[in-house]
Design an enzyme around this catalytic site. Sequence first.
Site, PDB file in Angstrom:
ATOM      1  N   TYR A  60     -38.584   0.457  -9.255  1.00 36.90           N
ATOM      2  CA  TYR A  60     -38.240   0.064  -7.885  1.00 36.90           C
ATOM      3  C   TYR A  60     -37.033  -0.838  -7.919  1.00 36.90           C
ATOM      4  CZ  TYR A  60     -40.874   1.597  -3.889  1.00 36.90           C
ATOM      5  OH  TYR A  60     -41.322   2.331  -2.846  1.00 36.90           O
ATOM      6  N   GLU A  62     -35.157  -1.815  -4.787  1.00 41.09           N
ATOM      7  CA  GLU A  62     -34.692  -2.033  -3.401  1.00 41.09           C
ATOM      8  C   GLU A  62     -33.598  -3.087  -3.394  1.00 41.09           C
ATOM      9  OE1 GLU A  62     -37.907  -2.966  -0.778  1.00 41.09           O
ATOM     10  OE2 GLU A  62     -38.543  -0.891  -0.595  1.00 41.09           O
ATOM     11  N   ASP A 206     -17.603  14.787   7.031  1.00 38.80           N
ATOM     12  CA  ASP A 206     -18.753  15.171   6.217  1.00 38.80           C
ATOM     13  C   ASP A 206     -18.262  16.243   5.242  1.00 38.80           C
ATOM     14  OD1 ASP A 206     -21.000  16.310   5.132  1.00 38.80           O
ATOM     15  OD2 ASP A 206     -22.105  16.465   7.020  1.00 38.80           O
ATOM     16  N   THR A 232     -22.591  15.386  -0.054  1.00 42.93           N
ATOM     17  CA  THR A 232     -23.713  15.643  -0.944  1.00 42.93           C
ATOM     18  C   THR A 232     -23.148  15.689  -2.355  1.00 42.93           C
ATOM     19  OG1 THR A 232     -23.501  18.043  -0.927  1.00 42.93           O
ATOM     20  CG2 THR A 232     -24.925  17.080   0.759  1.00 42.93           C
ATOM     21  N   LYS A 235     -23.651  20.251  -4.108  1.00 41.66           N
ATOM     22  CA  LYS A 235     -23.051  21.544  -3.735  1.00 41.66           C
ATOM     23  C   LYS A 235     -21.865  21.804  -4.664  1.00 41.66           C
ATOM     24  CE  LYS A 235     -25.072  21.164   0.830  1.00 41.66           C
ATOM     25  NZ  LYS A 235     -24.881  21.074   2.290  1.00 41.66           N
ATOM     26  N   ARG A 241     -29.273  16.641  -6.691  1.00 46.91           N
ATOM     27  CA  ARG A 241     -29.486  16.732  -5.254  1.00 46.91           C
ATOM     28  C   ARG A 241     -29.457  15.325  -4.648  1.00 46.91           C
ATOM     29  NH1 ARG A 241     -30.813  20.795  -2.236  1.00 46.91           N
ATOM     30  NH2 ARG A 241     -30.453  22.069  -4.070  1.00 46.91           N
TER      31      ARG A 241
HETATM   32  C1  LIG Z   1     -25.610  20.579   3.260  1.00 44.72           C
HETATM   33  C2  LIG Z   1     -25.010  19.752   4.309  1.00 44.72           C
HETATM   34  C3  LIG Z   1     -25.587  18.543   4.721  1.00 44.72           C
HETATM   35  C4  LIG Z   1     -26.987  18.099   4.354  1.00 44.72           C
HETATM   36  O1  LIG Z   1     -27.310  17.982   3.074  1.00 44.72           O
HETATM   37  P1  LIG Z   1     -28.859  17.882   2.640  1.00 44.72           P
HETATM   38  O2  LIG Z   1     -28.741  17.241   1.303  1.00 44.72           O
HETATM   39  O3  LIG Z   1     -29.395  19.259   2.653  1.00 44.72           O
HETATM   40  O4  LIG Z   1     -29.553  16.995   3.606  1.00 44.72           O
HETATM   41  C5  LIG Z   1     -24.910  17.774   5.636  1.00 44.72           C
HETATM   42  N1  LIG Z   1     -23.725  18.170   6.135  1.00 44.72           N
HETATM   43  C6  LIG Z   1     -23.160  19.335   5.790  1.00 44.72           C
HETATM   44  C7  LIG Z   1     -21.855  19.718   6.387  1.00 44.72           C
HETATM   45  C8  LIG Z   1     -23.793  20.174   4.875  1.00 44.72           C
HETATM   46  O5  LIG Z   1     -23.243  21.349   4.561  1.00 44.72           O
END
Ligand SMILES: *Cc1c(COP(=O)(O)O)cnc(C)c1O
Length: 420
Positions: A60, A62, A206, A232, A235, A241
């Site tokens: 933990y 935090e 994003d 993220t 990807k 993840r």
């Molecule tokens: C995949 C994605 C997310 C969310 O990611 P998670 O880890 O699945 O919550 C947010 N914004 C965009 C543009 C994405 O493609």
Amino acid sequence: MDKVLLTTSKESLQNVDPEISSAITDEQKRQQDNLVMIASENLVSKAVLEAQGSILTNKYAEGYAGARYYGGCSCADRVEELACGRAKELFKAEHVNVQPHSGTSANMAVYLALLKPGDRILGMDLSHGGHLTHGSKVNISGKYYHAFSYGVDQKTCMINLEEVREKAHQIKPKLIIAGASSYPRCIDYEGFKDIARETGALFMVDMAHTAGLIAAGVHPNPVFSADIVTATTHKTFRGPRGGMIFCRKEFASAIDKAVFPGLQGGPLMHIIAAKAVAFKEAQLPGYIPYQKMVTANASVLAEALIGHGFDLLTGGTDTHLVLVDLRSKNISGKEAETLLEEVNITVNKNVIPFDPKGANDPSGIRLGTPTLTSRGMEPDQMREIAALINEALARRHDQEHLKNIKQRACSLCLQYPVYQ
Ligand SMILES: *Cc1c(COP(=O)(O)O)cnc(C)c1O
């Protein structure tokens, strides 16, 4: 009385839980035996897996490095400091928070930091390639905030900044969001930034999908244009993840407070360690060539599909993904997804802008190259895969031929193993 169940023994997963163990073994085989073209997926390295599967899960921590709410955090501090230092260097950012559990959590933390419930936000329409978390009605972002959306141009299927500008002037949002989940082109972050400045909005990018391309310099870096950038790590970036948030110093404290204690409790230290490993891998000499190959493969795949008479949205790609409009092939996205799965090609059905059909059985499929490229595949294999997809769709009623296609897909998979 049974003996106390200790966790210090070396019982293997297979012995403790044969059901889960066999599901994992079967999943590994599935990943090995299929041409995975899900644009949001990738394959992490053994080093990332090792960090992610480590005993850091027991801790933990935090709070943040140097200011934790628990004792015994010196190793956790080292891990998080390494992760943050590497991430900032890689993306040339003033500040980073590596604790968000996912891309969605990262976005929620930004909204919590910058907005009040009912504030207006302007993001890309989900059905035009945006993400649920950019103001969709079914998502908290569309329930707690007053969400508006911009789409793509009906003719070009590309974002039309003049339309975004007009909407932004009309709506006067508190926050403008750029970034998408199924948009195959570069996004003009500087153009968005100008619109945000003109209208007094904050500007968030994003980069969930494109973070890997951006880290490698294959794509423009939104950190220079936006107030806040979320991403993220799993990807194109090719890490574990999870999520992360970059911002300028002025927003650092608000963002950190929003992530913890605003939205999350204890950070996933094993995942943060794996993120640190992925940041290190992103600075190895082979990473830029990898990301260049990801986009080169997507371009070749696009050209080859066009050669087979497929309609691609926007006519091609600048990124790791292509969007195929299947209407001219007389097959729905769902049917194509199922059919391709039968021949060991994994894709996802996808809505296309102005889709006449619904989200459950949309008119398109989305194809991405990150996973195939992580296996070592190159343009020749992309041409072969485009041919397989074309034949599968064209001869879908010919069972013998489908068997042949499946064999060819399997033989490619054998040639390019996932984990040796
Ligand atoms: C995949 C994605 C997310 C969310 O990611 P998670 O880890 O699945 O919550 C947010 N914004 C965009 C543009 C994405 O493609």
